[in-house]
Design a protein around this motif. Structure first.
Motif, PDB file in Angstrom:
ATOM      1  N   ARG A 128       0.840  -1.202   0.000  1.00 34.74           N
ATOM      2  CA  ARG A 128       0.000   0.000   0.000  1.00 34.74           C
ATOM      3  C   ARG A 128       0.876   1.254   0.000  1.00 34.74           C
ATOM      4  O   ARG A 128       0.587   2.220  -0.711  1.00 34.74           O
ATOM      5  CB  ARG A 128      -0.920  -0.019   1.217  1.00 34.74           C
ATOM      6  CG  ARG A 128      -1.823   1.205   1.273  1.00 34.74           C
ATOM      7  CD  ARG A 128      -2.768   1.127   2.415  1.00 34.74           C
ATOM      8  NE  ARG A 128      -3.766   0.109   2.096  1.00 34.74           N
ATOM      9  CZ  ARG A 128      -4.692  -0.310   2.915  1.00 34.74           C
ATOM     10  NH1 ARG A 128      -4.778   0.189   4.125  1.00 34.74           N
ATOM     11  NH2 ARG A 128      -5.558  -1.219   2.552  1.00 34.74           N
ATOM     12  N   ASP A 129       1.950   1.244   0.798  1.00 37.39           N
ATOM     13  CA  ASP A 129       2.876   2.376   0.801  1.00 37.39           C
ATOM     14  C   ASP A 129       3.482   2.576  -0.579  1.00 37.39           C
ATOM     15  O   ASP A 129       3.582   3.705  -1.070  1.00 37.39           O
ATOM     16  CB  ASP A 129       4.005   2.152   1.814  1.00 37.39           C
ATOM     17  CG  ASP A 129       3.527   2.107   3.240  1.00 37.39           C
ATOM     18  OD1 ASP A 129       2.547   2.791   3.570  1.00 37.39           O
ATOM     19  OD2 ASP A 129       4.152   1.375   4.042  1.00 37.39           O
ATOM     20  N   LEU A 130       3.890   1.492  -1.203  1.00 34.70           N
ATOM     21  CA  LEU A 130       4.492   1.562  -2.532  1.00 34.70           C
ATOM     22  C   LEU A 130       3.510   2.155  -3.536  1.00 34.70           C
ATOM     23  O   LEU A 130       3.872   3.019  -4.339  1.00 34.70           O
ATOM     24  CB  LEU A 130       4.947   0.174  -2.973  1.00 34.70           C
ATOM     25  CG  LEU A 130       5.582   0.077  -4.353  1.00 34.70           C
ATOM     26  CD1 LEU A 130       6.836   0.945  -4.441  1.00 34.70           C
ATOM     27  CD2 LEU A 130       5.899  -1.365  -4.682  1.00 34.70           C
ATOM     28  N   MET A 131       2.272   1.696  -3.489  1.00 32.73           N
ATOM     29  CA  MET A 131       1.268   2.209  -4.425  1.00 32.73           C
ATOM     30  C   MET A 131       0.999   3.699  -4.178  1.00 32.73           C
ATOM     31  O   MET A 131       0.858   4.465  -5.121  1.00 32.73           O
ATOM     32  CB  MET A 131      -0.023   1.403  -4.319  1.00 32.73           C
ATOM     33  CG  MET A 131       0.096  -0.049  -4.773  1.00 32.73           C
ATOM     34  SD  MET A 131       0.756  -0.236  -6.432  1.00 32.73           S
ATOM     35  CE  MET A 131      -0.434   0.666  -7.370  1.00 32.73           C
ATOM     36  N   ALA A 132       0.934   4.091  -2.920  1.00 31.84           N
ATOM     37  CA  ALA A 132       0.662   5.496  -2.603  1.00 31.84           C
ATOM     38  C   ALA A 132       1.802   6.397  -3.074  1.00 31.84           C
ATOM     39  O   ALA A 132       1.562   7.483  -3.609  1.00 31.84           O
ATOM     40  CB  ALA A 132       0.448   5.652  -1.099  1.00 31.84           C
ATOM     41  N   ARG A 133       3.027   5.956  -2.883  1.00 26.12           N
ATOM     42  CA  ARG A 133       4.168   6.783  -3.259  1.00 26.12           C
ATOM     43  C   ARG A 133       4.424   6.795  -4.765  1.00 26.12           C
ATOM     44  O   ARG A 133       4.906   7.779  -5.302  1.00 26.12           O
ATOM     45  CB  ARG A 133       5.403   6.325  -2.500  1.00 26.12           C
ATOM     46  CG  ARG A 133       5.344   6.735  -1.042  1.00 26.12           C
ATOM     47  CD  ARG A 133       6.505   6.150  -0.264  1.00 26.12           C
ATOM     48  NE  ARG A 133       6.610   6.686   1.081  1.00 26.12           N
ATOM     49  CZ  ARG A 133       5.911   6.262   2.117  1.00 26.12           C
ATOM     50  NH1 ARG A 133       5.014   5.324   1.962  1.00 26.12           N
ATOM     51  NH2 ARG A 133       6.089   6.789   3.305  1.00 26.12           N
ATOM     52  N   SER A 134       4.109   5.710  -5.443  1.00 22.87           N
ATOM     53  CA  SER A 134       4.379   5.646  -6.876  1.00 22.87           C
ATOM     54  C   SER A 134       3.258   6.255  -7.709  1.00 22.87           C
ATOM     55  O   SER A 134       3.481   6.630  -8.854  1.00 22.87           O
ATOM     56  CB  SER A 134       4.596   4.197  -7.309  1.00 22.87           C
ATOM     57  OG  SER A 134       3.382   3.473  -7.248  1.00 22.87           O
ATOM     58  N   ARG A 135       2.060   6.299  -7.136  1.00 24.37           N
ATOM     59  CA  ARG A 135       0.877   6.824  -7.841  1.00 24.37           C
ATOM     60  C   ARG A 135       0.639   6.106  -9.168  1.00 24.37           C
ATOM     61  O   ARG A 135       0.295   6.726 -10.166  1.00 24.37           O
ATOM     62  CB  ARG A 135       1.010   8.322  -8.057  1.00 24.37           C
ATOM     63  CG  ARG A 135       1.069   9.085  -6.768  1.00 24.37           C
ATOM     64  CD  ARG A 135       1.082  10.568  -6.995  1.00 24.37           C
ATOM     65  NE  ARG A 135       1.133  11.254  -5.727  1.00 24.37           N
ATOM     66  CZ  ARG A 135       1.961  12.235  -5.454  1.00 24.37           C
ATOM     67  NH1 ARG A 135       2.775  12.676  -6.376  1.00 24.37           N
ATOM     68  NH2 ARG A 135       1.948  12.795  -4.272  1.00 24.37           N
ATOM     69  N   ARG A 136       0.806   4.775  -9.138  1.00 24.43           N
ATOM     70  CA  ARG A 136       0.592   3.955 -10.329  1.00 24.43           C
ATOM     71  C   ARG A 136      -0.629   3.081 -10.108  1.00 24.43           C
ATOM     72  O   ARG A 136      -0.528   1.901  -9.837  1.00 24.43           O
ATOM     73  CB  ARG A 136       1.817   3.083 -10.617  1.00 24.43           C
ATOM     74  CG  ARG A 136       3.059   3.794 -11.083  1.00 24.43           C
ATOM     75  CD  ARG A 136       2.946   4.308 -12.513  1.00 24.43           C
ATOM     76  NE  ARG A 136       2.575   3.308 -13.483  1.00 24.43           N
ATOM     77  CZ  ARG A 136       3.420   2.694 -14.295  1.00 24.43           C
ATOM     78  NH1 ARG A 136       4.691   2.983 -14.273  1.00 24.43           N
ATOM     79  NH2 ARG A 136       2.974   1.795 -15.155  1.00 24.43           N
ATOM     80  N   ASP A 137      -1.796   3.680 -10.223  1.00 25.12           N
ATOM     81  CA  ASP A 137      -3.039   2.939 -10.019  1.00 25.12           C
ATOM     82  C   ASP A 137      -3.229   1.831 -11.049  1.00 25.12           C
ATOM     83  O   ASP A 137      -3.963   0.876 -10.797  1.00 25.12           O
ATOM     84  CB  ASP A 137      -4.244   3.889 -10.042  1.00 25.12           C
ATOM     85  CG  ASP A 137      -4.326   4.734  -8.781  1.00 25.12           C
ATOM     86  OD1 ASP A 137      -3.811   4.281  -7.740  1.00 25.12           O
ATOM     87  OD2 ASP A 137      -4.898   5.833  -8.848  1.00 25.12           O
ATOM     88  N   ASP A 138      -2.551   1.932 -12.185  1.00 22.63           N
ATOM     89  CA  ASP A 138      -2.664   0.883 -13.196  1.00 22.63           C
ATOM     90  C   ASP A 138      -2.022  -0.430 -12.724  1.00 22.63           C
ATOM     91  O   ASP A 138      -2.295  -1.484 -13.285  1.00 22.63           O
ATOM     92  CB  ASP A 138      -2.033   1.338 -14.507  1.00 22.63           C
ATOM     93  CG  ASP A 138      -0.557   1.708 -14.357  1.00 22.63           C
ATOM     94  OD1 ASP A 138      -0.176   2.256 -13.302  1.00 22.63           O
ATOM     95  OD2 ASP A 138       0.211   1.458 -15.299  1.00 22.63           O
ATOM     96  N   LEU A 139      -1.228  -0.364 -11.670  1.00 24.01           N
ATOM     97  CA  LEU A 139      -0.570  -1.567 -11.136  1.00 24.01           C
ATOM     98  C   LEU A 139      -1.307  -2.166  -9.939  1.00 24.01           C
ATOM     99  O   LEU A 139      -0.898  -3.200  -9.429  1.00 24.01           O
ATOM    100  CB  LEU A 139       0.867  -1.238 -10.716  1.00 24.01           C
ATOM    101  CG  LEU A 139       1.822  -0.834 -11.824  1.00 24.01           C
ATOM    102  CD1 LEU A 139       3.122  -0.337 -11.225  1.00 24.01           C
ATOM    103  CD2 LEU A 139       2.057  -1.999 -12.751  1.00 24.01           C
ATOM    104  N   ARG A 140      -2.366  -1.513  -9.505  1.00 24.50           N
ATOM    105  CA  ARG A 140      -3.037  -1.925  -8.267  1.00 24.50           C
ATOM    106  C   ARG A 140      -3.453  -3.401  -8.280  1.00 24.50           C
ATOM    107  O   ARG A 140      -3.192  -4.136  -7.338  1.00 24.50           O
ATOM    108  CB  ARG A 140      -4.241  -1.030  -7.995  1.00 24.50           C
ATOM    109  CG  ARG A 140      -4.820  -1.214  -6.598  1.00 24.50           C
ATOM    110  CD  ARG A 140      -5.732  -0.085  -6.196  1.00 24.50           C
ATOM    111  NE  ARG A 140      -5.138   1.229  -6.277  1.00 24.50           N
ATOM    112  CZ  ARG A 140      -4.313   1.752  -5.372  1.00 24.50           C
ATOM    113  NH1 ARG A 140      -3.955   1.053  -4.342  1.00 24.50           N
ATOM    114  NH2 ARG A 140      -3.835   2.965  -5.513  1.00 24.50           N
TER     115      ARG A 140
END
Length: 173
Positions: A128-140
Motif C-alpha cells: 500500500r505504501d508503494l502504491m501510494a508513493r508511486s501513484r501507479r493505479d494501473d498496477l493496483r
C-alpha cells in the motif's frame, strides 16, 4: 493481546457482549436452567476454539515443511540497500531458477519497489505504501496479486511468479 484501549480490543469486547446477550436471550426463550445454560456456553466455547485450531493448524504445519525442503537454508538475501532494480531482477531470476519461492516473492517485490521508487523504497514499506508513493493505479490489481501470492493460503509455483512478472514488465514498459 491488543492493548485495552485499542480499536481491536473494543471490537472484541462488543462482539463478546453481543454473543453473551444472544446466548442469555436464547436460554430464556428455551427456558433453560442455569446449569444447562453453562454447559451450553462451555460447549459453544469449545466448539469455537476447535474451529480456530482447525483453521490455524494447516498454516503452522506448512512452515516446517518449507524448512524441510530447504527453502530457507540457502544463502542470505543480499542487502536491500545494495541492489537496484536490475540487481533485484537478477536476484529474482536466480531464486526462481533454484525454485526458492518465498525468496523469489521477496525479490519480486523489491524489484517492483526499486523499479517504481528507486532508492527511496524502504524495507518497512507495505505494498500500500508503494502504491501510494508511486501513484501507479494501473498496477493496483497486479500488486494485489503479488500480495495474494505472498501472504495467501496457497503456495504459488515458479510459473505463477513468472506470469506475474511478465504482466508487471508489460505494464511498466
Amino acid at each position: 493481546m491488543p492493548p485495552e484501549s485499542s480499536y481491536l480490543a473494543e471490537i472484541g469486547r462488543a462482539v463478546q457482549e453481543a454473543l453473551v446477550q444472544a446466548m442469555v436471550r436464547g436460554a430464556r426463550m428455551l427456558h433453560l436452567s442455569k446449569g444447562t445454560f453453562l454447559v451450553f456456553a462451555v460447549v459453544v466455547a469449545l466448539l469455537a476454539l476447535g474451529l480456530i485450531a482447525r483453521a490455524l493448524l494447516p498454516r503452522l504445519r506448512r512452515r516446517p515443511a518449507a524448512l524441510e525442503r530447504g527453502a530457507l537454508e540457502s544463502s542470505p538475501a543480499p542487502a536491500v540497500v545494495a541492489l537496484d532494480a536490475a540487481g533485484w531482477r537478477a536476484e529474482l531470476d536466480r531464486r526462481l531458477a533454484e525454485g526458492r519461492i518465498p525468496e523469489a516473492l521477496e525479490a519480486l517485490w523489491w524489484w517492483l519497489a526499486r523499479s517504481l521508487a528507486g532508492p527511496e523504497a524502504e524495507p518497512d514499506w507495505t505494498s500500500r505504501d508503494l502504491m501510494a508513493r508511486s501513484r501507479r493505479d494501473d498496477l493496483r490489481a497486479l500488486v494485489h496479486r503479488l500480495d495474494l501470492l505472498t501472504y495467501g493460503p496457497l503456495s504459488p509455483g515458479v510459473e505463477d511468479l513468472r506470469g506475474l512478472l511478465g504482466r508487471l514488465e508489460e505494464t511498466l514498459a
